[in-house]
Design a protein around this motif. Structure first.
Motif, PDB file in Angstrom:
ATOM      1  N   LYS A 109      -2.317   9.638 -34.641  1.00  0.00           N
ATOM      2  CA  LYS A 109      -2.213  10.299 -35.938  1.00  0.00           C
ATOM      3  C   LYS A 109      -2.814  11.700 -35.892  1.00  0.00           C
ATOM      4  O   LYS A 109      -2.219  12.667 -36.382  1.00  0.00           O
ATOM      5  N   ILE A 110      -3.996  11.827 -35.292  1.00  0.00           N
ATOM      6  CA  ILE A 110      -4.656  13.128 -35.216  1.00  0.00           C
ATOM      7  C   ILE A 110      -3.877  14.076 -34.316  1.00  0.00           C
ATOM      8  O   ILE A 110      -3.699  15.260 -34.619  1.00  0.00           O
TER       9      ILE A 110
ATOM     10  N   TYR B 233      -9.302  23.175 -30.096  1.00  0.00           N
ATOM     11  CA  TYR B 233      -9.009  23.173 -31.533  1.00  0.00           C
ATOM     12  C   TYR B 233      -9.210  21.777 -32.126  1.00  0.00           C
ATOM     13  O   TYR B 233      -9.788  21.620 -33.204  1.00  0.00           O
ATOM     14  N   ASP B 234      -8.762  20.757 -31.390  1.00  0.00           N
ATOM     15  CA  ASP B 234      -8.920  19.383 -31.853  1.00  0.00           C
ATOM     16  C   ASP B 234     -10.386  18.975 -31.876  1.00  0.00           C
ATOM     17  O   ASP B 234     -10.839  18.299 -32.800  1.00  0.00           O
ATOM     18  N   GLU B 235     -11.147  19.408 -30.868  1.00  0.00           N
ATOM     19  CA  GLU B 235     -12.576  19.068 -30.845  1.00  0.00           C
ATOM     20  C   GLU B 235     -13.292  19.673 -32.046  1.00  0.00           C
ATOM     21  O   GLU B 235     -14.188  19.052 -32.638  1.00  0.00           O
ATOM     22  N   LEU B 236     -12.893  20.881 -32.430  1.00  0.00           N
ATOM     23  CA  LEU B 236     -13.515  21.513 -33.592  1.00  0.00           C
ATOM     24  C   LEU B 236     -13.258  20.704 -34.858  1.00  0.00           C
ATOM     25  O   LEU B 236     -14.131  20.586 -35.721  1.00  0.00           O
ATOM     26  N   ASN B 237     -12.062  20.109 -34.961  1.00  0.00           N
ATOM     27  CA  ASN B 237     -11.688  19.378 -36.165  1.00  0.00           C
ATOM     28  C   ASN B 237     -12.172  17.939 -36.183  1.00  0.00           C
ATOM     29  O   ASN B 237     -12.346  17.355 -37.253  1.00  0.00           O
TER      30      ASN B 237
ATOM     31  N   PHE C  15      -0.532  21.797 -31.408  1.00  0.00           N
ATOM     32  CA  PHE C  15      -0.062  20.847 -30.406  1.00  0.00           C
ATOM     33  C   PHE C  15       1.440  20.624 -30.511  1.00  0.00           C
ATOM     34  O   PHE C  15       2.142  20.525 -29.503  1.00  0.00           O
ATOM     35  N   LEU C  16       1.948  20.560 -31.734  1.00  0.00           N
ATOM     36  CA  LEU C  16       3.390  20.374 -31.920  1.00  0.00           C
ATOM     37  C   LEU C  16       4.176  21.549 -31.345  1.00  0.00           C
ATOM     38  O   LEU C  16       5.247  21.363 -30.753  1.00  0.00           O
ATOM     39  N   PHE C  17       3.649  22.756 -31.492  1.00  0.00           N
ATOM     40  CA  PHE C  17       4.307  23.913 -30.895  1.00  0.00           C
ATOM     41  C   PHE C  17       4.303  23.819 -29.372  1.00  0.00           C
ATOM     42  O   PHE C  17       5.305  24.105 -28.715  1.00  0.00           O
ATOM     43  N   VAL C  18       3.155  23.429 -28.798  1.00  0.00           N
ATOM     44  CA  VAL C  18       3.041  23.380 -27.336  1.00  0.00           C
ATOM     45  C   VAL C  18       3.999  22.354 -26.743  1.00  0.00           C
ATOM     46  O   VAL C  18       4.674  22.628 -25.745  1.00  0.00           O
ATOM     47  N   ILE C  19       4.071  21.159 -27.340  1.00  0.00           N
ATOM     48  CA  ILE C  19       4.966  20.158 -26.752  1.00  0.00           C
ATOM     49  C   ILE C  19       6.434  20.591 -26.898  1.00  0.00           C
ATOM     50  O   ILE C  19       7.258  20.293 -26.038  1.00  0.00           O
ATOM     51  N   GLY C  20       6.735  21.316 -27.977  1.00  0.00           N
ATOM     52  CA  GLY C  20       8.096  21.827 -28.116  1.00  0.00           C
ATOM     53  C   GLY C  20       8.417  22.877 -27.065  1.00  0.00           C
ATOM     54  O   GLY C  20       9.486  22.858 -26.441  1.00  0.00           O
ATOM     55  N   ILE C  21       7.479  23.793 -26.842  1.00  0.00           N
ATOM     56  CA  ILE C  21       7.665  24.830 -25.818  1.00  0.00           C
ATOM     57  C   ILE C  21       7.825  24.193 -24.445  1.00  0.00           C
ATOM     58  O   ILE C  21       8.731  24.547 -23.667  1.00  0.00           O
TER      59      ILE C  21
END
Length: 476
Positions: free
Chosen positions: A242-243, A370-374, A250-256
């Motif tokens: 979910k996270i 970025y995820d660690e910050l959140n 992350f969604l941009f990176v996997i798309g790229i």
């Protein structure tokens, strides 16, 4: 080749510069896996249709099933590695114990077990599943080492430059091996592929152990400098998923990554058919064309890294993809006899392929910060695994559709010992579409996603500063 942490000063992140030999050891971890994947992408479909004698549709189902299973086991092994407790840490046990099975199952893929079509099919499916399980056990934990080795924005790009230098070097070496072995056994296709599989297996395994031995001390050094320990994550899998998918960068990176590598591997899968059937060249010519692409990509890695330091990853990717689109579009119009132009387009394509190696894997480390910050946790395994999962799912479907398209277009398969079959015009057109327009569309989508990717160099510096401030508050 080390770079100072200009963005994250020693007062902010007091981590020593990475030593050259540590970078070399890390890069070596991708040598063997790159060799095997390169041989599979370039040769497996051709081997199954022209040596084992499987129909194209059935032959394309073998890599599809293998890749789908590979995609399924990625998040499983990613989560398990995140949760591993071992004196060597979370990642290294998987690499050590997976190395030998990885080499063994790769070799078994190149044996023709029977003349019965269905015995062959199920044999290759089962071996492909076993190989991809071992491959993931080695390669996924290896890939997640990047953020454990350095937190510096530029040093991560340089580190990935070392990784993909070995990756491309291994790919080129595997093609040189193929050319040598094919020249030694020109009249026995079954034997030459089996020997190629054996030699690649023997060469691919030792660098994995070199990586483990050469990077363990650096991981411990980073942990000591940051006050962090290699602790397993505590979040359940459903929460991690979910996270991960609520993480917009992350969604941009996997798309790229998905669209870049669909273009890379679809082109690689169909390139041998293009050289042999559309350009009317001998099969022995194919490794030279592939070497032209990957050799250029290898040479371009570090110049692209320098450009990235000055202008950023987004600019590098956009420049590389622009060159690559020119090459892919040009291949569609290429005709027999235009051999010189074919090599020029291969070199131009290599410049773009280099950025497809370098940029997405550098971006994913920023996403983890970025995820660690959140969330307060570092979950490298889950991000790397889902990134590769979606790429492999897309690739599996793409290769399957190419195989089915060849089948529908009337491609004529052959078996070991037979002459290369004459193909109908419909099959030749299908090959041209698969090498030109299809990859071009994918590259354009990748460019659009990269343009809107939200984590810039400045934003990443802010993320690291906030993480360091949070650490100081916890210590206080």
């Amino acid at each position: 080749m080390s770079h100072s942490s200009s963005a994250e000063s020693p007062e902010t992140l007091p981590i020593p510069k990475m030593k050259f030999w540590t970078k070399m050891a890390f890069g070596a971890g991708d040598l063997g896996t790159a060799m095997t994947v390169n041989i599979l992408v370039f040769f497996l479909l051709f081997f199954l249709t022209t040596v084992a004698g499987l129909p194209p549709g059935l032959a394309a189902s073998v890599p599809m099933v293998g890749k789908i299973w590979d995609a399924v086991n990625d998040p499983i092994i990613g989560v398990l590695s995140d949760r591993t407790r071992h004196p060597w840490g979370r990642r290294y046990p998987w690499m050590v114990f997976g190395a030998i099975p990885f080499g063994l199952f790769f070799f078994l893929l190149w044996i023709v077990p029977s003349t019965d079509t269905w015995v062959q099919f199920w044999y290759y499916v089962l071996i492909a599943i076993a190989f991809h399980t071992a491959y993931t056990a080695v390669n996924l934990p290896y890939a997640t080492l990047t953020p454990d080795l350095t937190r510096d924005y530029n040093e991560r790009t340089t580190l990935n430059g070392f990784r993909f230098s070995f990756s491309l070097g291994g790919s080129i070496f595997s093609l040189i091996l193929a050319q040598i072995i094919f020249a030694m056994f020109p009249d026995d296709p079954g034997l030459k592929y089996m020997i190629l599989g054996l030699v690649c297996s023997l060469v691919a395994v030792p660098p994995i152990f070199w990586c483990v031995l050469g990077t363990r001390a650096r991981v411990a050094e980073v942990q000591a400098a940051t006050g962090e320990e290699d602790e397993p994550t505590t979040l359940p899998l459903s929460e991690q998923v979910k996270i991960a998918f609520s993480n917009r960068p992350f969604l941009f990176v996997i798309g790229i990554y998905l669209f870049s590598w669909l273009a890379v591997q679809l082109t690689a899968s169909i390139l041998q058919y293009f050289v042999v059937y559309c350009m009317d060249l001998p099969e022995a010519t194919f490794p030279q064309v592939a070497i032209a692409v990957q050799g250029t990509a290898l040479v371009a890695l570090f110049p692209w890294s320098r450009v990235s330091e000055r202008y950023g990853r987004r600019a590098v990717y956009l420049m590389g993809m622009g060159l690559w689109i020119i090459a892919q579009a040009g291949l569609f119009f290429l005709r027999p006899g235009q051999v010189g132009l074919m090599y020029i387009l291969a070199i131009i394509a290599g410049l773009g392929v280099s950025t497809a190696y370098l940029v997405p894997w550098s971006m994913i480390t920023d996403v983890i910060d970025y995820d660690e910050l959140n969330t307060g946790e570092r979950r490298e395994g889950i991000f790397y695994s889902f990134m590769v999962l979606l790429q492999k799912m897309g690739l599996a479907i793409g290769i399957f559709l190419v195989g089915k398209a060849l089948d529908i277009a009337g491609f004529v398969e052959s078996v070991s010992g037979q002459e290369i079959a004459q193909q109908p015009d419909s099959a030749l057109l299908a090959i041209r579409i698969a090498i030109g327009p299809l990859p071009t569309v994918m590259l354009i989508i990748g460019i659009i996603l990269t343009y809107f990717y939200p984590i810039t160099r400045q934003y990443h510096e802010e993320i690291l500063l906030q993480l360091q401030e949070r650490k100081r508050e916890r210590e206080a």
